[in-house]
Design a protein around this motif. Sequence first.
Motif, short mmCIF file in Angstrom:
data_model
loop_
_atom_site.label_atom_id
_atom_site.label_comp_id
_atom_site.label_asym_id
_atom_site.label_seq_id
_atom_site.Cartn_x
_atom_site.Cartn_y
_atom_site.Cartn_z
N GLY A 21 -10.41 7.39 -1.00
CA GLY A 21 -9.80 8.82 -1.17
C GLY A 21 -8.64 9.10 -0.45
O GLY A 21 -8.12 10.18 -0.56
N ARG A 22 -8.29 8.29 0.40
CA ARG A 22 -7.12 8.65 1.20
C ARG A 22 -5.94 8.17 0.53
O ARG A 22 -5.66 6.71 0.43
N THR A 23 -4.54 8.83 0.73
CA THR A 23 -3.54 8.10 -0.12
C THR A 23 -2.65 7.56 1.05
O THR A 23 -2.24 8.16 1.97
N LEU A 24 -2.54 6.28 0.72
CA LEU A 24 -1.74 5.53 1.49
C LEU A 24 -0.23 5.69 1.43
O LEU A 24 0.34 5.75 2.48
N LEU A 25 0.15 5.67 0.32
CA LEU A 25 1.61 5.91 -0.09
C LEU A 25 1.84 6.49 -1.42
O LEU A 25 1.01 6.15 -2.33
N ALA A 26 2.76 7.12 -1.55
CA ALA A 26 3.39 7.72 -3.17
C ALA A 26 4.97 7.37 -3.01
O ALA A 26 5.64 7.93 -2.26
N VAL A 27 5.11 6.65 -4.23
CA VAL A 27 6.54 6.28 -4.39
C VAL A 27 7.05 6.46 -5.88
O VAL A 27 6.48 5.97 -6.76
N LYS A 47 2.38 -0.98 2.73
CA LYS A 47 3.49 -1.39 2.08
C LYS A 47 3.23 -2.61 1.52
O LYS A 47 3.82 -2.81 0.25
N SER A 48 2.54 -3.74 1.95
CA SER A 48 2.20 -4.88 1.13
C SER A 48 1.17 -4.73 -0.05
O SER A 48 1.42 -5.14 -1.04
N THR A 49 0.69 -3.36 -0.12
CA THR A 49 -0.39 -3.08 -1.06
C THR A 49 0.60 -2.59 -2.17
O THR A 49 0.06 -2.76 -3.50
N LEU A 50 1.55 -2.16 -2.06
CA LEU A 50 2.61 -1.76 -3.09
C LEU A 50 2.95 -2.81 -3.66
O LEU A 50 3.18 -3.08 -4.87
N LEU A 51 3.23 -3.88 -2.98
CA LEU A 51 3.73 -5.28 -3.72
C LEU A 51 2.82 -5.57 -4.36
O LEU A 51 3.22 -6.39 -5.43
N ALA A 52 1.50 -5.83 -3.96
CA ALA A 52 0.21 -6.28 -4.57
C ALA A 52 0.32 -5.63 -5.97
O ALA A 52 0.11 -6.48 -6.99
N PHE A 53 0.60 -4.38 -6.01
CA PHE A 53 0.37 -3.52 -7.30
C PHE A 53 1.57 -4.09 -8.17
O PHE A 53 1.20 -4.29 -9.21
N ALA A 54 2.87 -4.17 -7.57
CA ALA A 54 4.12 -4.51 -8.25
C ALA A 54 3.89 -5.84 -8.88
O ALA A 54 4.04 -6.07 -10.01
N GLY A 55 3.36 -6.89 -8.09
CA GLY A 55 2.88 -7.98 -8.79
C GLY A 55 1.86 -8.60 -9.46
O GLY A 55 1.50 -9.50 -10.26
N GLY A 56 0.70 -7.70 -9.57
CA GLY A 56 -0.36 -7.56 -10.40
C GLY A 56 -1.36 -8.37 -9.89
O GLY A 56 -2.35 -8.60 -10.71
N PHE A 57 -1.70 -8.09 -8.53
CA PHE A 57 -2.76 -8.52 -7.71
C PHE A 57 -3.64 -7.92 -6.73
O PHE A 57 -3.76 -8.22 -5.86
N LEU A 58 -3.47 -6.43 -7.09
CA LEU A 58 -3.78 -5.52 -6.10
C LEU A 58 -5.49 -5.54 -6.17
O LEU A 58 -6.23 -5.89 -7.12
N ASP A 59 -6.02 -5.50 -4.79
CA ASP A 59 -7.28 -5.56 -4.77
C ASP A 59 -7.96 -4.63 -5.35
O ASP A 59 -7.49 -3.22 -5.31
N PRO A 60 -9.17 -4.60 -6.21
CA PRO A 60 -9.72 -3.69 -6.86
C PRO A 60 -10.42 -2.36 -6.00
O PRO A 60 -10.80 -1.42 -6.11
N ALA A 61 -10.38 -2.87 -4.61
CA ALA A 61 -10.85 -1.80 -3.48
C ALA A 61 -10.05 -0.70 -3.52
O ALA A 61 -10.50 0.58 -3.10
N PHE A 62 -8.63 -0.81 -4.19
CA PHE A 62 -7.55 0.11 -4.25
C PHE A 62 -7.86 0.95 -5.33
O PHE A 62 -7.73 0.36 -6.43
N THR A 195 15.14 -5.94 -6.20
CA THR A 195 14.35 -6.41 -5.32
C THR A 195 13.64 -5.50 -4.39
O THR A 195 14.48 -4.21 -4.20
N ILE A 196 12.35 -5.49 -4.16
CA ILE A 196 11.69 -4.57 -3.11
C ILE A 196 11.26 -5.32 -1.95
O ILE A 196 10.83 -6.45 -1.98
N LEU A 197 12.00 -5.09 -0.74
CA LEU A 197 11.61 -5.40 0.61
C LEU A 197 10.54 -4.55 1.30
O LEU A 197 10.86 -3.30 1.41
N VAL A 198 9.47 -5.19 1.87
CA VAL A 198 8.69 -4.16 2.81
C VAL A 198 8.75 -4.88 4.13
O VAL A 198 9.00 -6.06 4.45
N THR A 199 9.13 -3.96 5.04
CA THR A 199 9.31 -4.53 6.40
C THR A 199 8.84 -3.27 7.42
O THR A 199 8.89 -2.12 7.15
#
Length: 221
Positions: A21-27, A47-62, A195-199
């Motif tokens: 229920g908590r928003t981690l990020l909105a982009v 940050k890494s969760t956003l990459l997982a979404f973009a890559g198609g392997f986001l954990d279903p917990a999110f 390219t998306i860089l997270v750091t």
Amino acid sequence: MQEIAEAKSLTLADVAIRLTGRTLLAVSATILPGEVLTIMGPSGSGKSTLLAFAGGFLDPAFEVSGRILVGAEDLTQVPANRRHAGILFQDPMLFPHLSVGGNIAFAIPPAVKGHKARRALAEAALEEVGLGGFFDRDPETLSGGQKARVALQRLLVSAPRFLLLDEPFSKLDAALRQQTRELVFSKAKAAGLPTILVTHDSADAQAAGGRVIEVGSEEEA
């Protein structure tokens, strides 16, 4: 490797990621071919969760809303193996059971037929980054910087449509870090890859030279 003419923009359209229920990020952002968008923030900021979404392997917990597009093509429901995302992590993740050249040849698309042609392409990729003659070497004999270069070339020969960089410079020493940054960003630009860089490192963002979106805060980490 991918030609610039084939490159298309990458769009994060109203992407919001939530956990319990908590928003981690909105982009929302469109990354042009050859451009780097840096997502910067502390650990735990999504940050890494956003990459997982973009890559198609986001954990279903999110929970996630919004879309990801390449050009006009909506990839939101496309399986990870069909998105053609090129991903670099903190560790090079070279296959220990394959030679240096075998690691690169493994990623070459099936359209390239024949052992000789695939080896020639892998050898050319190694030559491009100063590793000519390394095809038969064991990856464990390489330095950290050499492993990073092999990982980058393995990614590029796979003909990705966009790049996702998950703090890939963080485990390199200072001198290698700057050298590897320059190599990665120049290769991405030359290939016309969005390219998306997270750091969490402002020096990474400065080297990338593109827009920066800051997420989270130290208090939330």
